[in-house]
Enzyme design. Sequence first.
Site, PDB file in Angstrom:
ATOM      1  N   GLU A   1       0.842  -1.185   0.000  1.00 45.50           N
ATOM      2  CA  GLU A   1       0.000   0.000   0.000  1.00 45.50           C
ATOM      3  C   GLU A   1       0.882   1.241   0.000  1.00 45.50           C
ATOM      4  OE1 GLU A   1      -1.611  -0.956   4.290  1.00 45.50           O
ATOM      5  OE2 GLU A   1      -2.016   1.129   3.826  1.00 45.50           O
TER       6      GLU A   1
ATOM      7  N   THR B   1       2.838   4.317  15.213  1.00 48.24           N
ATOM      8  CA  THR B   1       2.459   3.046  14.563  1.00 48.24           C
ATOM      9  C   THR B   1       3.052   2.963  13.157  1.00 48.24           C
ATOM     10  OG1 THR B   1       0.340   3.947  13.786  1.00 48.24           O
ATOM     11  CG2 THR B   1       0.337   2.860  15.926  1.00 48.24           C
TER      12      THR B   1
ATOM     13  N   HIS C   1      -3.466  -9.412  11.936  1.00 53.97           N
ATOM     14  CA  HIS C   1      -2.785  -8.239  11.376  1.00 53.97           C
ATOM     15  C   HIS C   1      -2.394  -7.367  12.570  1.00 53.97           C
ATOM     16  CE1 HIS C   1      -1.823  -4.599   9.400  1.00 53.97           C
ATOM     17  NE2 HIS C   1      -2.931  -3.978   9.751  1.00 53.97           N
TER      18      HIS C   1
ATOM     19  N   CYS D   1      -3.705  -3.015   4.120  1.00 51.22           N
ATOM     20  CA  CYS D   1      -2.816  -4.034   4.699  1.00 51.22           C
ATOM     21  C   CYS D   1      -3.250  -5.464   4.367  1.00 51.22           C
ATOM     22  CB  CYS D   1      -2.755  -3.870   6.211  1.00 51.22           C
ATOM     23  SG  CYS D   1      -2.152  -2.265   6.722  1.00 51.22           S
TER      24      CYS D   1
HETATM   25  N1  COA Z   1      -0.056   4.300  30.026  1.00 45.57           N
HETATM   26  C1  COA Z   1      -0.647   3.212  29.473  1.00 45.57           C
HETATM   27  N2  COA Z   1      -1.573   3.287  28.470  1.00 45.57           N
HETATM   28  C2  COA Z   1      -1.890   4.504  28.017  1.00 45.57           C
HETATM   29  C3  COA Z   1      -1.309   5.689  28.535  1.00 45.57           C
HETATM   30  C4  COA Z   1      -0.354   5.546  29.590  1.00 45.57           C
HETATM   31  N3  COA Z   1       0.253   6.604  30.148  1.00 45.57           N
HETATM   32  N4  COA Z   1      -1.816   6.730  27.875  1.00 45.57           N
HETATM   33  C5  COA Z   1      -2.704   6.244  26.955  1.00 45.57           C
HETATM   34  N5  COA Z   1      -2.736   4.909  27.036  1.00 45.57           N
HETATM   35  C6  COA Z   1      -3.522   3.958  26.243  1.00 45.57           C
HETATM   36  C7  COA Z   1      -4.923   4.428  25.944  1.00 45.57           C
HETATM   37  O1  COA Z   1      -5.802   4.156  27.037  1.00 45.57           O
HETATM   38  C8  COA Z   1      -5.247   3.600  24.719  1.00 45.57           C
HETATM   39  O2  COA Z   1      -5.553   2.283  25.098  1.00 45.57           O
HETATM   40  P1  COA Z   1      -6.987   1.674  24.689  1.00 45.57           P
HETATM   41  O3  COA Z   1      -7.074   1.741  23.192  1.00 45.57           O
HETATM   42  O4  COA Z   1      -6.928   0.277  25.237  1.00 45.57           O
HETATM   43  O5  COA Z   1      -7.991   2.542  25.348  1.00 45.57           O
HETATM   44  C9  COA Z   1      -3.907   3.524  23.994  1.00 45.57           C
HETATM   45  O6  COA Z   1      -2.897   3.897  24.956  1.00 45.57           O
HETATM   46  C10 COA Z   1      -3.816   4.474  22.825  1.00 45.57           C
HETATM   47  O7  COA Z   1      -4.306   5.694  23.258  1.00 45.57           O
HETATM   48  P2  COA Z   1      -5.171   6.627  22.292  1.00 45.57           P
HETATM   49  O8  COA Z   1      -5.639   7.791  23.101  1.00 45.57           O
HETATM   50  O9  COA Z   1      -6.204   5.819  21.561  1.00 45.57           O
HETATM   51  O10 COA Z   1      -4.012   7.072  21.296  1.00 45.57           O
HETATM   52  P3  COA Z   1      -4.079   7.965  20.042  1.00 45.57           P
HETATM   53  O11 COA Z   1      -5.268   8.866  20.037  1.00 45.57           O
HETATM   54  O12 COA Z   1      -2.730   8.621  20.015  1.00 45.57           O
HETATM   55  O13 COA Z   1      -4.269   6.949  18.802  1.00 45.57           O
HETATM   56  C11 COA Z   1      -3.804   5.170  17.286  1.00 45.57           C
HETATM   57  C12 COA Z   1      -3.647   5.695  18.731  1.00 45.57           C
HETATM   58  C13 COA Z   1      -3.281   3.772  17.226  1.00 45.57           C
HETATM   59  C14 COA Z   1      -5.291   5.163  16.942  1.00 45.57           C
HETATM   60  C15 COA Z   1      -3.016   6.108  16.329  1.00 45.57           C
HETATM   61  O14 COA Z   1      -1.653   5.937  16.575  1.00 45.57           O
HETATM   62  C16 COA Z   1      -3.327   5.847  14.876  1.00 45.57           C
HETATM   63  O15 COA Z   1      -4.224   6.467  14.316  1.00 45.57           O
HETATM   64  N6  COA Z   1      -2.565   4.926  14.207  1.00 45.57           N
HETATM   65  C17 COA Z   1      -2.749   4.639  12.796  1.00 45.57           C
HETATM   66  C18 COA Z   1      -4.029   3.848  12.497  1.00 45.57           C
HETATM   67  C19 COA Z   1      -3.971   2.418  12.951  1.00 45.57           C
HETATM   68  O16 COA Z   1      -2.939   1.831  13.126  1.00 45.57           O
HETATM   69  N7  COA Z   1      -5.175   1.845  13.136  1.00 45.57           N
HETATM   70  C20 COA Z   1      -5.289   0.458  13.533  1.00 45.57           C
HETATM   71  C21 COA Z   1      -6.303  -0.315  12.750  1.00 45.57           C
HETATM   72  S1  COA Z   1      -5.755  -0.644  11.102  1.00 45.57           S
END
Ligand code: COA
Length: 390
Positions: A79, A152, A233, A111
């Site tokens: 991709e 990520t 995945h 993916c």
């Molecule tokens: N200690 C432990 N965990 C913590 C923390 C800390 N101090 N602070 C936050 N977290 C946890 C959150 O609770 C969350 O866990 P949960 O999902 O079980 O609730 C996790 O860390 C991620 O936090 P979040 O607020 O969702 O992070 P984000 O808004 O920065 O987004 C992604 C995370 C993965 C969505 C973002 O990196 C992204 O968009 N990635 C690309 C898309 C992707 O990979 N999608 C997956 C499906 S294909």
Amino acid sequence: MTVGIDQINFYVPSFYVDMAKLAESRQVDPNKFLIGIGQNEMAVSPMSQDIVSMGANAAKDIITEDDKKQISMVIVATESAIDSAKASAVQIHNLLGIQPFARCIEMKEACYAATPAIQLAKDYLANRPDEKVLVIASDTARYGLESGGEPTQGAGAVAMMITQNPRILELNDDAVAFTEDVYDFWRPSGQSYPLVDGALSKDAYIHSFQESWNEYARRHHISLDYFKSLCFHVPFTKMGKKALDSILTDDIDEQTKERLTSGYDAATYYNRYVGNIYTGSLYLSLISLLETHHELNAGDTIGLFSYGSGSVGEFFSGKIVEGYRDALDIEGHKNLLNHRTEISVDTYEAFFKRFDNLEFNHEVELANESKGIFYLESIHNHIRNYNTLN
Ligand code: COA
């Protein structure tokens, strides 16, 4: 007669960033990246490694001279395509010296694409005992510096030789795919970085998994205790764990829950140190399971869930073949991961920007690469020139 994965190998670039240091630099609690997202290190690609060179590097160690005569199809799933018309499989076919009377194509659905590539190869080989199909999943996952998706990211490729009577994993005739039109992650033509709705992408992944799994279980009258382990995945290790936990409901026996949970740790060990490699992530997880799980036996069934945003999910399974460990390069893979060079956040940012500007600086970027490796040497008139390191 069975068809499946006869050989499997991965390649990752020789640089990585420590996720705790990236978190500090972004003024985020390191535990968010280490525990919340579940990633310890993130592979960083130098300019000299693109999807073609990484794909060729993943494939070169599993191809013999006889294979080069027998491969009649090369499929690259990606991709992060470098061309909207020419398939990267054509360049990889050339670099590897595969016989000319072969089909070469590139497949796309975020993916997910390596999975239909394997299923296509499986059907294609059913009546072709003397032919082989090379399937490569190769990607550079880039969301942008300081973007929500930055923790990520990753880069790498997985190569698989699909044949009759495979030495590693026989593919069963049971795949169930699930398609749903959703804008959770997409990259409009011409855009360097994807557009992503992070929260929606997590929900869409879990929904796709549940739909695929429930339909699979319904059609085949199979329950979770049938599987020795599951591979997912893995955009980040917490993602697959969330999906797994969503089906470990109260009616599932404790033994099955424990087996699948500990299996998940083995199946994500390598991913935790590489990051997201998009199309190859599920198959890096499979390698991790096969190489780090200590209680796998011939005949065990592994369930696999493939997901590509947009979205298509697929649940399918494979049976482990007697002597599978002899066909794996366990030491080689450990060396590849353990002998990478950690780079600072500043250097990672410099590498990242070079990709945007297509700038080369090989003295720095090739310093720690091993011999025989393919790399991108230059781009002239939009033509990419590759070479090998002697
Ligand atoms: N200690 C432990 N965990 C913590 C923390 C800390 N101090 N602070 C936050 N977290 C946890 C959150 O609770 C969350 O866990 P949960 O999902 O079980 O609730 C996790 O860390 C991620 O936090 P979040 O607020 O969702 O992070 P984000 O808004 O920065 O987004 C992604 C995370 C993965 C969505 C973002 O990196 C992204 O968009 N990635 C690309 C898309 C992707 O990979 N999608 C997956 C499906 S294909």
